[in-house]
Scaffold this motif. Structure first.
Motif, PDB file in Angstrom:
ATOM      1  N   ARG A 156     -11.577  -1.104   8.483  1.00  0.00           N
ATOM      2  CA  ARG A 156     -11.670  -1.750   7.190  1.00  0.00           C
ATOM      3  C   ARG A 156     -12.902  -2.633   7.198  1.00  0.00           C
ATOM      4  O   ARG A 156     -13.134  -3.372   8.152  1.00  0.00           O
ATOM      5  CB  ARG A 156     -10.424  -2.579   6.895  1.00  0.00           C
ATOM      6  CG  ARG A 156     -10.414  -3.203   5.517  1.00  0.00           C
ATOM      7  CD  ARG A 156      -9.037  -3.680   5.138  1.00  0.00           C
ATOM      8  NE  ARG A 156      -8.587  -4.751   6.013  1.00  0.00           N
ATOM      9  CZ  ARG A 156      -7.312  -4.893   6.402  1.00  0.00           C
ATOM     10  NH1 ARG A 156      -6.398  -4.035   6.032  1.00  0.00           N
ATOM     11  NH2 ARG A 156      -6.977  -5.895   7.187  1.00  0.00           N
TER      12      ARG A 156
ATOM     13  N   PHE B 272      -5.086   7.357   1.594  1.00  0.00           N
ATOM     14  CA  PHE B 272      -4.783   6.183   0.777  1.00  0.00           C
ATOM     15  C   PHE B 272      -4.528   6.604  -0.664  1.00  0.00           C
ATOM     16  O   PHE B 272      -5.247   7.422  -1.233  1.00  0.00           O
ATOM     17  CB  PHE B 272      -5.960   5.214   0.839  1.00  0.00           C
ATOM     18  CG  PHE B 272      -5.923   4.130  -0.204  1.00  0.00           C
ATOM     19  CD1 PHE B 272      -6.699   4.241  -1.355  1.00  0.00           C
ATOM     20  CD2 PHE B 272      -5.126   3.014  -0.041  1.00  0.00           C
ATOM     21  CE1 PHE B 272      -6.683   3.252  -2.321  1.00  0.00           C
ATOM     22  CE2 PHE B 272      -5.096   2.025  -1.007  1.00  0.00           C
ATOM     23  CZ  PHE B 272      -5.876   2.142  -2.147  1.00  0.00           C
TER      24      PHE B 272
ATOM     25  N   TYR C  81       0.463   5.410   1.035  1.00  0.00           N
ATOM     26  CA  TYR C  81      -0.341   6.441   1.658  1.00  0.00           C
ATOM     27  C   TYR C  81       0.430   7.755   1.605  1.00  0.00           C
ATOM     28  O   TYR C  81       1.652   7.781   1.492  1.00  0.00           O
ATOM     29  CB  TYR C  81      -0.621   6.117   3.132  1.00  0.00           C
ATOM     30  CG  TYR C  81      -1.450   4.898   3.392  1.00  0.00           C
ATOM     31  CD1 TYR C  81      -0.866   3.640   3.509  1.00  0.00           C
ATOM     32  CD2 TYR C  81      -2.828   4.988   3.523  1.00  0.00           C
ATOM     33  CE1 TYR C  81      -1.623   2.508   3.748  1.00  0.00           C
ATOM     34  CE2 TYR C  81      -3.598   3.857   3.773  1.00  0.00           C
ATOM     35  CZ  TYR C  81      -2.988   2.628   3.888  1.00  0.00           C
ATOM     36  OH  TYR C  81      -3.749   1.519   4.132  1.00  0.00           O
TER      37      TYR C  81
ATOM     38  N   THR D 248      -9.124   2.804   6.124  1.00  0.00           N
ATOM     39  CA  THR D 248      -9.433   4.226   6.264  1.00  0.00           C
ATOM     40  C   THR D 248      -9.039   4.678   7.662  1.00  0.00           C
ATOM     41  O   THR D 248      -9.450   4.068   8.653  1.00  0.00           O
ATOM     42  CB  THR D 248     -10.929   4.483   6.036  1.00  0.00           C
ATOM     43  OG1 THR D 248     -11.272   4.070   4.710  1.00  0.00           O
ATOM     44  CG2 THR D 248     -11.255   5.952   6.211  1.00  0.00           C
TER      45      THR D 248
ATOM     46  N   ASP E 168      -5.475  -1.273  -7.093  1.00  0.00           N
ATOM     47  CA  ASP E 168      -6.563  -0.346  -6.785  1.00  0.00           C
ATOM     48  C   ASP E 168      -5.965   1.054  -6.771  1.00  0.00           C
ATOM     49  O   ASP E 168      -5.282   1.432  -5.823  1.00  0.00           O
ATOM     50  CB  ASP E 168      -7.176  -0.709  -5.437  1.00  0.00           C
ATOM     51  CG  ASP E 168      -8.290   0.243  -5.007  1.00  0.00           C
ATOM     52  OD1 ASP E 168      -8.980  -0.073  -4.028  1.00  0.00           O
ATOM     53  OD2 ASP E 168      -8.455   1.320  -5.629  1.00  0.00           O
TER      54      ASP E 168
ATOM     55  N   TYR F  41      -3.078   0.477  -3.870  1.00  0.00           N
ATOM     56  CA  TYR F  41      -2.615  -0.760  -3.267  1.00  0.00           C
ATOM     57  C   TYR F  41      -2.498  -1.848  -4.317  1.00  0.00           C
ATOM     58  O   TYR F  41      -3.217  -1.865  -5.322  1.00  0.00           O
ATOM     59  CB  TYR F  41      -3.500  -1.160  -2.087  1.00  0.00           C
ATOM     60  CG  TYR F  41      -4.457  -2.285  -2.343  1.00  0.00           C
ATOM     61  CD1 TYR F  41      -5.735  -2.026  -2.812  1.00  0.00           C
ATOM     62  CD2 TYR F  41      -4.082  -3.600  -2.093  1.00  0.00           C
ATOM     63  CE1 TYR F  41      -6.610  -3.059  -3.042  1.00  0.00           C
ATOM     64  CE2 TYR F  41      -4.957  -4.626  -2.318  1.00  0.00           C
ATOM     65  CZ  TYR F  41      -6.227  -4.365  -2.800  1.00  0.00           C
ATOM     66  OH  TYR F  41      -7.095  -5.390  -3.027  1.00  0.00           O
TER      67      TYR F  41
ATOM     68  N   TYR G  82       0.838  -1.194   0.000  1.00  0.00           N
ATOM     69  CA  TYR G  82       0.000   0.000   0.000  1.00  0.00           C
ATOM     70  C   TYR G  82       0.875   1.247   0.000  1.00  0.00           C
ATOM     71  O   TYR G  82       1.939   1.278   0.626  1.00  0.00           O
ATOM     72  CB  TYR G  82      -0.872   0.059   1.249  1.00  0.00           C
ATOM     73  CG  TYR G  82      -1.659  -1.189   1.552  1.00  0.00           C
ATOM     74  CD1 TYR G  82      -1.057  -2.298   2.129  1.00  0.00           C
ATOM     75  CD2 TYR G  82      -3.020  -1.255   1.280  1.00  0.00           C
ATOM     76  CE1 TYR G  82      -1.768  -3.439   2.418  1.00  0.00           C
ATOM     77  CE2 TYR G  82      -3.748  -2.395   1.576  1.00  0.00           C
ATOM     78  CZ  TYR G  82      -3.115  -3.488   2.144  1.00  0.00           C
ATOM     79  OH  TYR G  82      -3.838  -4.608   2.428  1.00  0.00           O
TER      80      TYR G  82
ATOM     81  N   ASN H 184     -10.556  -4.044   1.322  1.00  0.00           N
ATOM     82  CA  ASN H 184      -9.127  -3.972   1.080  1.00  0.00           C
ATOM     83  C   ASN H 184      -8.514  -2.642   1.481  1.00  0.00           C
ATOM     84  O   ASN H 184      -7.301  -2.549   1.656  1.00  0.00           O
ATOM     85  CB  ASN H 184      -8.836  -4.225  -0.401  1.00  0.00           C
ATOM     86  CG  ASN H 184      -9.195  -5.640  -0.788  1.00  0.00           C
ATOM     87  OD1 ASN H 184      -9.079  -6.545   0.018  1.00  0.00           O
ATOM     88  ND2 ASN H 184      -9.642  -5.824  -2.007  1.00  0.00           N
ATOM     89  N   LYS H 185      -9.329  -1.629   1.608  1.00  0.00           N
ATOM     90  CA  LYS H 185      -8.812  -0.301   1.861  1.00  0.00           C
ATOM     91  C   LYS H 185      -8.945   0.025   3.337  1.00  0.00           C
ATOM     92  O   LYS H 185     -10.001  -0.146   3.937  1.00  0.00           O
ATOM     93  CB  LYS H 185      -9.588   0.716   1.030  1.00  0.00           C
ATOM     94  CG  LYS H 185      -8.982   2.081   0.946  1.00  0.00           C
ATOM     95  CD  LYS H 185      -9.843   2.970   0.046  1.00  0.00           C
ATOM     96  CE  LYS H 185     -10.005   2.370  -1.337  1.00  0.00           C
ATOM     97  NZ  LYS H 185     -10.763   3.258  -2.233  1.00  0.00           N
TER      98      LYS H 185
END
Lengths: 115, 115
Positions: B94, A45, A35, B104, A56, A48, A33, B101-102
């Motif tokens: 999540r 974000f 960020y 926050t 994504d 990823y 990932y 998958n993300k």
């Protein structure tokens, strides 16, 4: 074992130049990932990767930002034609799998300053 | 969409007193919840996570967090704060399934423990 590593730790660049930021995830982690941490903006974000699946990219702020992950390991985040608002700390993280209960392990970050 | 709120930008506490850092979340379905800590010029370090089961989760450095589904909260606690706990704390959520998958993050809460 070794954690997530990022390079460079600091990068100062002139507005309009391109920059590349590198991330080495923990060995065996399939998810990676990116960020961005800006002053007053918290953690944002960007993108990823999970194994060989399509990344994504939903968090990338503009088409000046791109990232790739070669061989399912090292990742490079590229920012083209940098702007002053790109100044931030860019954090990379990896986890065993994407989604699920696995926690993400973070690298120390790259502090990018655009002058 | 998923979101996290950390209502306090900063929490001040005297050493030896209890520490609480508040977090509320919004997500579809049951969440995975995480707490991370960030020391100056360092990446984020994982503290603890909630997956399922016992609502009280114990983590690193004497921290614990209580999951409250009805209040959609996941407050971080420590019975007796240390000066070395002074840092920036992030709550993250999540969701599960295909949208899971993300990660926050909340905006972060700065904790200052005074001797």
């Amino acid at each position: 074992g070794a954690g997530v590593s990022q390079s460079p730790s600091n990068k100062v660049t002139e507005k309009g130049k391109d920059v590349e930021l590198r991330c080495d995830p923990i060995s065996g982690h399939t998810a990676l990932y990116w960020y961005r941490q800006s002053l007053g903006q918290g953690l944002e974000f960007l993108i990823y990767f999970q194994g060989n699946s399509a990344p994504d990219k939903s968090g990338l702020p503009s088409d000046r930002f791109s990232a790739e992950r070669t061989g399912g390991s090292v990742s490079t985040l590229t920012i083209q034609r940098t702007q002053q608002e790109d100044s931030a700390v860019y954090l990379c993280a990896s986890s065993i799998l994407a989604g699920g209960p696995d926690e993400q392990y973070f690298g120390p970050g790259t502090r990018l300053t655009v002058t | 969409a998923q979101s996290v709120a950390q209502p306090e930008d900063q929490v001040n506490v005297a050493e030896g007193n209890p520490l609480t850092v508040k977090c509320t979340y919004s997500v579809s379905g049951n969440p995975y919840l995480f707490w991370y800590v960030q020391y100056p010029n360092r990446g984020l370090q994982f503290l603890l996570k909630y997956i399922t089961g016992d609502n009280l989760v114990k983590g690193s450095y004497g921290f614990e967090a209580e999951f409250n589904k009805s209040q959609t909260s996941f407050h971080l606690k420590k019975p007796s704060a240390l000066v070395s706990d002074s840092a920036l704390y992030f709550c993250a959520v999540r969701g599960r399934g295909t949208a899971g998958n993300k990660l926050t993050f909340g905006g972060g809460t700065r904790v200052l423990v005074k001797p």
